[in-house]
Structure formats: C-alpha cells, structure tokens
Design a protein around this motif. Structure first.
Motif, mmCIF file in Angstrom:
data_model
loop_
_atom_site.group_PDB
_atom_site.id
_atom_site.type_symbol
_atom_site.label_atom_id
_atom_site.label_comp_id
_atom_site.label_asym_id
_atom_site.label_seq_id
_atom_site.Cartn_x
_atom_site.Cartn_y
_atom_site.Cartn_z
ATOM 1 N N SER A 40 0.853 -1.200 0.000
ATOM 2 C CA SER A 40 0.000 0.000 0.000
ATOM 3 C C SER A 40 0.880 1.238 0.000
ATOM 4 O O SER A 40 2.094 1.154 0.299
ATOM 5 C CB SER A 40 -0.901 0.020 1.245
ATOM 6 O OG SER A 40 -0.113 0.166 2.411
ATOM 7 N N PRO A 69 -3.278 8.749 6.300
ATOM 8 C CA PRO A 69 -2.048 7.942 6.380
ATOM 9 C C PRO A 69 -0.767 8.746 6.304
ATOM 10 O O PRO A 69 0.279 8.296 6.808
ATOM 11 C CB PRO A 69 -2.164 6.970 5.198
ATOM 12 C CG PRO A 69 -3.359 7.368 4.418
ATOM 13 C CD PRO A 69 -4.191 8.265 5.258
ATOM 14 N N THR A 70 -0.809 9.938 5.697
ATOM 15 C CA THR A 70 0.396 10.783 5.678
ATOM 16 C C THR A 70 0.900 10.969 7.097
ATOM 17 O O THR A 70 2.110 10.961 7.360
ATOM 18 C CB THR A 70 0.076 12.172 5.070
ATOM 19 O OG1 THR A 70 -0.536 11.997 3.796
ATOM 20 C CG2 THR A 70 1.310 13.030 4.947
ATOM 21 N N VAL A 112 2.988 16.826 0.717
ATOM 22 C CA VAL A 112 1.965 16.148 -0.085
ATOM 23 C C VAL A 112 1.643 17.054 -1.275
ATOM 24 O O VAL A 112 1.380 18.248 -1.076
ATOM 25 C CB VAL A 112 0.671 15.933 0.741
ATOM 26 C CG1 VAL A 112 -0.426 15.318 -0.115
ATOM 27 C CG2 VAL A 112 0.948 15.068 1.959
ATOM 28 N N HIS A 141 -1.412 11.522 -4.634
ATOM 29 C CA HIS A 141 -2.412 12.186 -5.490
ATOM 30 C C HIS A 141 -1.829 12.617 -6.830
ATOM 31 O O HIS A 141 -2.558 13.215 -7.623
ATOM 32 C CB HIS A 141 -2.932 13.468 -4.806
ATOM 33 C CG HIS A 141 -3.659 13.240 -3.521
ATOM 34 N ND1 HIS A 141 -4.124 14.278 -2.735
ATOM 35 C CD2 HIS A 141 -4.013 12.099 -2.881
ATOM 36 C CE1 HIS A 141 -4.724 13.797 -1.665
ATOM 37 N NE2 HIS A 141 -4.663 12.475 -1.725
ATOM 38 N N ILE A 160 6.567 8.433 -2.380
ATOM 39 C CA ILE A 160 5.665 7.277 -2.431
ATOM 40 C C ILE A 160 4.490 7.565 -3.365
ATOM 41 O O ILE A 160 4.085 8.710 -3.562
ATOM 42 C CB ILE A 160 5.115 6.874 -1.031
ATOM 43 C CG1 ILE A 160 4.079 7.892 -0.491
ATOM 44 C CG2 ILE A 160 6.229 6.690 -0.028
ATOM 45 C CD1 ILE A 160 2.649 7.485 -0.690
ATOM 46 N N SER A 162 0.469 5.763 -4.390
ATOM 47 C CA SER A 162 -0.580 4.843 -3.921
ATOM 48 C C SER A 162 -1.356 4.320 -5.117
ATOM 49 O O SER A 162 -1.680 5.086 -6.035
ATOM 50 C CB SER A 162 -1.540 5.584 -2.986
ATOM 51 O OG SER A 162 -2.733 4.837 -2.813
ATOM 52 N N PHE A 163 -1.664 3.020 -5.081
ATOM 53 C CA PHE A 163 -2.502 2.411 -6.126
ATOM 54 C C PHE A 163 -3.791 1.883 -5.511
ATOM 55 O O PHE A 163 -4.321 0.848 -5.900
ATOM 56 C CB PHE A 163 -1.750 1.275 -6.821
ATOM 57 C CG PHE A 163 -0.371 1.653 -7.277
ATOM 58 C CD1 PHE A 163 -0.153 2.799 -8.027
ATOM 59 C CD2 PHE A 163 0.728 0.869 -6.940
ATOM 60 C CE1 PHE A 163 1.113 3.153 -8.434
ATOM 61 C CE2 PHE A 163 2.013 1.210 -7.338
ATOM 62 C CZ PHE A 163 2.204 2.356 -8.095
ATOM 63 N N GLY A 174 -2.151 -1.110 -3.154
ATOM 64 C CA GLY A 174 -0.741 -1.228 -3.501
ATOM 65 C C GLY A 174 -0.085 0.130 -3.442
ATOM 66 O O GLY A 174 -0.763 1.162 -3.309
HETATM 67 C C1 LIG Z 1 -2.148 11.655 0.403
HETATM 68 C C2 LIG Z 1 -2.193 10.189 0.666
HETATM 69 N N1 LIG Z 1 -1.122 9.624 1.251
HETATM 70 C C3 LIG Z 1 -1.079 8.307 1.490
HETATM 71 C C4 LIG Z 1 -2.134 7.481 1.155
HETATM 72 C C5 LIG Z 1 -2.040 6.036 1.502
HETATM 73 O O1 LIG Z 1 -2.155 5.219 0.399
HETATM 74 P P1 LIG Z 1 -2.825 3.770 0.511
HETATM 75 O O2 LIG Z 1 -4.308 3.938 0.638
HETATM 76 O O3 LIG Z 1 -2.412 3.113 -0.766
HETATM 77 O O4 LIG Z 1 -2.248 3.099 1.699
HETATM 78 C C6 LIG Z 1 -3.265 8.027 0.529
HETATM 79 C C7 LIG Z 1 -4.420 7.203 0.112
HETATM 80 O O5 LIG Z 1 -5.217 6.752 0.858
HETATM 81 C C8 LIG Z 1 -3.296 9.414 0.287
HETATM 82 O O6 LIG Z 1 -4.345 9.988 -0.310
#
Ligand SMILES: Cc1ncc(COP(=O)(O)O)c(C=O)c1O
Length: 346
Positions: A40, A69-70, A112, A141, A160, A162-163, A174
């Motif tokens: 993830s 999650p950030t 971000v 994003h 990083i 995100s998929f 992912g």
């Molecule tokens: C700004 C941001 N960072 C991190 C993530 C974490 O990604 P994931 O959902 O793939 O774990 C997301 C998505 O949820 C996100 O929008």
C-alpha cells in the motif's frame, strides 16, 4: 482478463516475477529509479520514514491537509508530527511556514502534492538541504505530475505513490516506494519482508532489524501491469479536464481556481475549486447528479492528533473555501460542459 486468470492459476501468486516486472515498467514509464512495489501507499510511507532515519521522538514537519495515512505513519514510527501551514490558494505547504516549524529535533519534511498539484519543491528542497533534514514526497495524489523538467517523485530523498482503489491507477491496493539513494534499497527490501533478506536460504538468513509484511504480490502486480497499458491516456484526460476547468471556471464570481506552482504540471487527481460558499457549490452539483465535496478532514481535527494541534490560519481559509469536483478520466466532454454550465448559473 487472461493475464489475471493466468497468474491466479500459476501457483505463483506471492511476490515474484510479476512484481519485479511491474516495478521495472512503472519506473520506466514514470521516469523513476530505485523503486520498490509495496502492499500500500501507507506501507511505502512507513518504510520511507524509516529509511530517512526518522526515529521515536524525532519531529517531522508535515501538512494536516491530506489523507490521514500521511500522518498516522509518523505516529507509527513514534515520531512527532509538526503541522506547518498551507498556502490558502493551493492547500499545499507554505515554505515559509515549513522553515519556521523546523527545530533541532526535526528529522524530515513530509510534503503532499495535494490533489495532484505540485508543491514549491525547489524552495522546500533548499530548506531541507540548508537544515540538513530529509525530504519525503507523498505523491499519492500526483502520479504523472511534473515539476520543471522532472517527473514528480524525483526531488525528495524518498517518495511514495498509492494504487488504492480510487487513485489515478489502481492495483486494488498497492503502493510504490522511490528512494533517491540506491544503497538504501537493500534495507528497504528487508523491511518489506519481515526483515529477511530474500534469496538467502531461510535456514541461514539472520534478521537484524524487525521488518513488516509489506510486499506486493503477483496478483496485484498483474493488475498493475495491465493498468500501465492504459494509464498514460487516463492521466492525460485528468489533465485535459483540469485545464478545461482552469480556463472555464476562473472568471466566475464567487469561485477561484488553484494557483499552479510556476513550471509545474499538475495531474489533477481531484479538481480543486475554491468557493466563497462551498456548500452552495455542493448543492449546485448535486442538482445535476454530480458529487462534489471537501473529501478530506484536516488531520489535526482528529483526536489522535490533538496533542499536535496549532494555529493554521492558511489551512482554515483553504478548507472553508475548498470543494472538489470530479475531473477524472471518466468525465467526458458533455459532463464537463454540464458542470461548467451549472456553476455559471450558480
Ligand atoms: C495523500 C495520501 N497519502 C497516502 C495514502 C495512503 O495510500 P494507501 O491507501 O495506498 O495506503 C493516501 C491514500 O489513501 C493518500 O491519499
């Protein structure tokens, strides 16, 4: 779906060749080096923080205007999120506020590219270098965005992607970790797999640092490989819709569009509109069957981040005015015309 069926019945569904091919092709398509496919984006962020040397008690200068999650990953490593303020016209971290938030305990700056609009990377990179701290780019994003001549994700010490299901491209779940320093790949690989070195016989291998179960598997990687065949036109459509809205919505009274960082090209995961009355925009869009919303909750509003709250006047202005409208690959010419017509009528 033959590729998916093939991998499902191959007997090799865990981490294997499809994952490594996905890493290779993803890096090639998006101009990146030193990539590791992860379970993830969150897993990738966790390992990025560890690889940048963030330890319990360290401070990480970060943004509250993001998905949770950030910042939950900062807590996960036992570090302290220090929320810098954002530019009220973009929602992205303001370099002046970032610099002011740095102390002798700061180990990293975590930025971000909110909604796919690049932050002032050159300024923030210069601050990181001047202060001797790492820079981590959360590009969840921003797949396909560009900063100057460079693809997004190439300026930070780590980045990083995100998929997750609703991102530009998806592997269901992912993520991808990008490391500037190739010598860190070995330890990041070990962190992705319990702390074990892959390839060393299991009876001989020695764990020196506890790792995680953060690997991507061949099934999700196969979905990713299939997505890579179609992702460039999909991103191009996000960008085309974003530019269309930039042009059409910039002179409507009560609305403004995001100020784009000079020399950068957003990839418009979400279209960010700023409105004197964001509720009215949501109602107007609901009237034509389109979902518009603020989507995120500034992270410092959550109880878990209460100890780290501070005054963020730029974020307050941005969040009051924020409303996202859809601009993804599924938004066709008629859809976007309908959106603009409705917003013009008010
Ligand atoms: C700004 C941001 N960072 C991190 C993530 C974490 O990604 P994931 O959902 O793939 O774990 C997301 C998505 O949820 C996100 O929008």
């Amino acid at each position: 779906m033959t590729a998916l069926e093939n991998v499902l019945y191959s007997g090799m569904i865990g981490e294997g060749e499809a994952v490594y091919e996905f890493e290779h092709r993803f890096a090639e398509q998006f101009g990146l080096s030193n990539v590791l496919a992860m379970a993830s984006g969150t897993a990738a962020l966790h390992v990025a923080l560890l690889e940048c040397g963030v330890q319990p008690g360290d401070e990480v200068v970060t943004t509250s205007m993001t998905a949770e999650p950030t910042n939950t990953t900062i807590l996960q490593v036992g570090a302290i999120p220090v929320f810098a303020d954002v530019d009220p016209n973009t929602g992205n971290l303001d370099p002046v506020s970032v610099e002011a938030a740095i102390t002798e305990k700061t180990r990293a700056i975590l930025i971000v590219h909110y909604a796919g609009y690049p932050v002032p990377l050159a300024e923030i990179r210069a601050i990181a270098d001047r202060k001797g701290v790492a820079l981590i780019e959360d590009c969840a994003h921003a797949l396909g965005a560009r900063y100057g001549d460079a693809p997004i994700g190439t300026v930070g010490d780590a980045a990083i992607f995100s998929f997750q299901a609703i991102k530009h491209m998806t592997t269901v779940d992912g993520g991808m970790l990008v490391l500037r320093d190739p010598t860190r790949l070995r330890s990041a690989r070990k962190l992705r797999w319990f702390g074990l070195e892959k390839g060393v016989p299991r009876t001989e291998v020695d764990i020196t640092q506890a790792g995680y179960k953060y690997n991507m598997n061949n099934v999700t990687a196969t979905i990713g490989l299939t997505q890579l065949d179609v992702i460039q036109p999909a991103i191009a459509r996000h960008i085309d819709n974003g530019r269309f809205f930039d042009a059409e919505l910039s002179n409507i009274s009560g609305l403004s569009v995001v100020a784009i960082e000079a020399g950068s090209e957003p990839s418009y995961w979400l279209y960010t509109l700023l409105a004197d009355d964001s509720d009215a925009v949501e109602r107007c869009m609901a009237g034509i069957g389109v979902t518009a919303s603020k989507l995120h909750r500034p992270n410092h509003f959550h109880s878990v981040f209460a100890p780290y709250r501070r005054e963020l006047p730029g974020l307050d202005i941005f969040y009051r005015r924020l409303v996202h409208i859809p601009c993804g690959w599924w938004v066709g010419d008629d859809d976007r015309e309908r959106i603009v017509t409705a917003l013009r009528k008010g």
